[in-house]
Design a protein around this motif. Structure first.
Motif, PDB file in Angstrom:
ATOM      1  N   VAL A 162     127.691  23.755  63.867  1.00  0.00           N
ATOM      2  CA  VAL A 162     128.480  23.801  65.102  1.00  0.00           C
ATOM      3  C   VAL A 162     127.352  24.726  66.081  1.00  0.00           C
ATOM      4  CG1 VAL A 162     130.276  24.752  66.671  1.00  0.00           C
ATOM      5  CG2 VAL A 162     130.708  23.372  64.726  1.00  0.00           C
ATOM      6  N   LEU A 163     126.997  25.830  65.652  1.00  0.00           N
ATOM      7  CA  LEU A 163     126.312  26.915  66.479  1.00  0.00           C
ATOM      8  C   LEU A 163     124.883  26.272  66.669  1.00  0.00           C
ATOM      9  CD1 LEU A 163     127.143  30.148  64.412  1.00  0.00           C
ATOM     10  CD2 LEU A 163     127.546  29.811  66.876  1.00  0.00           C
ATOM     11  N   LEU A 164     124.156  25.573  65.810  1.00  0.00           N
ATOM     12  CA  LEU A 164     122.986  24.967  66.126  1.00  0.00           C
ATOM     13  C   LEU A 164     123.151  23.713  67.067  1.00  0.00           C
ATOM     14  CD1 LEU A 164     121.277  25.266  62.583  1.00  0.00           C
ATOM     15  CD2 LEU A 164     120.482  26.681  64.757  1.00  0.00           C
ATOM     16  N   ALA A 165     124.123  23.320  66.865  1.00  0.00           N
ATOM     17  CA  ALA A 165     124.391  21.991  68.016  1.00  0.00           C
ATOM     18  C   ALA A 165     124.537  22.582  69.425  1.00  0.00           C
ATOM     19  CB  ALA A 165     125.716  21.114  67.576  1.00  0.00           C
ATOM     20  N   ILE A 166     125.373  23.762  69.469  1.00  0.00           N
ATOM     21  CA  ILE A 166     125.392  24.224  70.718  1.00  0.00           C
ATOM     22  C   ILE A 166     123.954  24.885  71.082  1.00  0.00           C
ATOM     23  CG2 ILE A 166     126.380  26.308  72.010  1.00  0.00           C
ATOM     24  CD1 ILE A 166     128.929  26.035  69.871  1.00  0.00           C
ATOM     25  N   ASN A 167     123.111  25.660  70.236  1.00  0.00           N
ATOM     26  CA  ASN A 167     122.225  26.304  70.639  1.00  0.00           C
ATOM     27  C   ASN A 167     120.863  25.661  70.123  1.00  0.00           C
ATOM     28  OD1 ASN A 167     122.860  29.542  71.383  1.00  0.00           O
ATOM     29  ND2 ASN A 167     124.208  28.453  69.657  1.00  0.00           N
ATOM     30  N   GLN A 168     120.449  24.534  71.199  1.00  0.00           N
ATOM     31  CA  GLN A 168     119.460  23.564  70.714  1.00  0.00           C
ATOM     32  C   GLN A 168     118.171  24.245  70.327  1.00  0.00           C
ATOM     33  OE1 GLN A 168     119.512  19.994  70.202  1.00  0.00           O
ATOM     34  NE2 GLN A 168     121.930  20.233  70.297  1.00  0.00           N
ATOM     35  N   ASP A 169     117.891  25.232  71.251  1.00  0.00           N
ATOM     36  CA  ASP A 169     116.699  25.892  70.909  1.00  0.00           C
ATOM     37  C   ASP A 169     116.346  26.515  69.765  1.00  0.00           C
ATOM     38  OD1 ASP A 169     118.777  27.599  71.542  1.00  0.00           O
ATOM     39  OD2 ASP A 169     117.236  29.285  72.362  1.00  0.00           O
ATOM     40  N   TRP A 170     117.498  26.976  68.876  1.00  0.00           N
ATOM     41  CA  TRP A 170     117.613  27.356  67.614  1.00  0.00           C
ATOM     42  C   TRP A 170     117.273  26.386  66.611  1.00  0.00           C
ATOM     43  CZ3 TRP A 170     116.131  31.643  65.682  1.00  0.00           C
ATOM     44  CH2 TRP A 170     116.120  33.046  66.331  1.00  0.00           C
TER      45      TRP A 170
END
Ligand code: HEM
Length: 340
Positions: A162-170
């Protein structure tokens, strides 16, 4: 771990009839994955039977919590009510199945390389004597490993996605690291122990996920002597609750952006040992910490390599605590296949 993750990809792609882009509740999928991994680790080739045992354990958990949240009447649990009888039946089913697997392991001429076989092996003491766990003790150990290890890893992986889906740069940075570490030219999809050690950004991302969404948000202890904590006198035999979640979100420790996802925080050594304690602390620290980190690194690296992902518009952010911290309405994510 690799085998279970590849099996998960196969199921996803077969279920979506070969579509390049598909949406699903990844929370459910990751629970199936961690059940598969832990079952293979404990029961080896009998992992399908192991999974059936774990399904029964899950039923037992819900029956247990249903009784915990109802009015407490002393002795009520011994009465043959419908729910109690179901609980006893499920419990007997679990024990009976594990006992059968133990007997089958005993009958083998060559020892299996799984946790069950290790638990069954005698331990040699310094004085030359040997100790062995009783069957009932082995049954309890298997249950503990499943309870302690399935939900926790599956939920952490879900929050990481979920966090990587929100933070595409990461997400992009993490994928680049995975591609660099895994040898592209040889199409090597199997991760070696050495390559896992090189996945520095993935470790930072998992630590930041564990900080923000520690699956076990409260740890309990009982004091064995009088103590003074932060100016408070705590007498012997007091139950103390340690709020992991409070330490992990404290702006005094993590700065004003304590609630923000920033894996960069973990590029430096920690200032204070107890500032980050998703695994607990002290002699009862999580026994499966290394196992869980390897499991989560393998799964996340393989997912990043094969798919790009973003949140679906149907996702509702609602973390709740029921035994562990999980997304109340699931984690609907859109996956696009980009690799193998
Ligand atoms: C993200 C994954 C996990 C997290 C965050 C986690 C966290 C924890 C925490 C907070 C405790 C209590 C420690 C304390 O009281 O100080 C614990 C205990 C334990 N965990 Fe984990 N755990 C994870 C995965 C696993 C896995 C995969 C296994 C097994 C394969 C496992 C096995 C255990 C066991 C056996 C204990 C009890 C240790 C004892 O009481 O001596 N855990 N875990």
């Amino acid at each position: 771990m690799v085998e279970s993750t590849l099996k998960m990809f196969q199921d996803w792609e077969e279920g979506k009839a070969g579509e390049v882009e598909f949406e699903m509740d990844v929370h459910k999928e990751l629970h199936t994955l961690s059940a598969d991994i832990i079952s293979r680790t404990i029961f080896g080739s009998s992992f399908e039977e192991g999974k059936r045992i774990f399904e029964l354990q899950e039923q037992q958990t819900y029956l247990h919590f249903a009784s915990v949240f109802s009015v407490y009447i002393p002795g009520f649990r011994f009465l043959p009510t419908k729910k109690n009888r179901k609980r006893w039946r499920v419990n007997e089913g679990i024990r009976g199945s594990i006992r059968k697997l133990i007997e089958a392991e005993n009958a083998k001429s060559e020892k299996s390389r799984n946790l069950l076989s290790l638990l069954m092996s005698p331990n040699r003491n310094p004085d030359g004597t040997e100790d062995k766990l009783e069957v009932e003790e082995i049954v309890e150990e298997c249950k503990t490993f499943y309870f302690a290890g399935k939900e926790t890893s599956a939920n952490t992986l879900t929050w990481a996605i979920v966090l990587l889906a929100i933070n595409q740069d990461w997400q992009t940075k993490a994928r680049q690291e995975v591609l660099q570490v895994l040898d592209d030219r040889t199409n090597n999809i199997l991760l070696s122990a050495e390559s896992l050690g090189e996945l520095k950004l993935i470790s930072m991302i998992l630590n930041e996920t564990l900080r923000l969404y520690a699956p076990i948000s409260v740890i309990q202890r009982r004091t064995c002597r009088d103590a003074e904590v932060g100016g408070f006198q705590v007498p012997t035999n007091t139950q103390v609750s340690l709020y992991v979640i409070a330490a992990h979100h404290d702006p005094e420790i993590w700065g004003e952006d304590a609630d923000r996802f920033n894996p960069e925080r973990f590029s430096q050594p920690r200032k204070h040992l107890a500032a980050f304690l998703p695994w607990g602390l002290g002699p009862r620290i999580c026994a499966g910490q290394s196992f869980a980190m390897v499991e989560m690194k393998v799964a996340l690296a393989m997912i990043l390599r094969r798919y790009r992902f973003e949140l679906s518009s149907s996702y509702v952010h609602s973390p709740v605590q029921f035994m562990t911290v999980h997304p109340q309405y699931g984690a609907q994510v859109i996956f696009t296949k980009i690799g193998y």
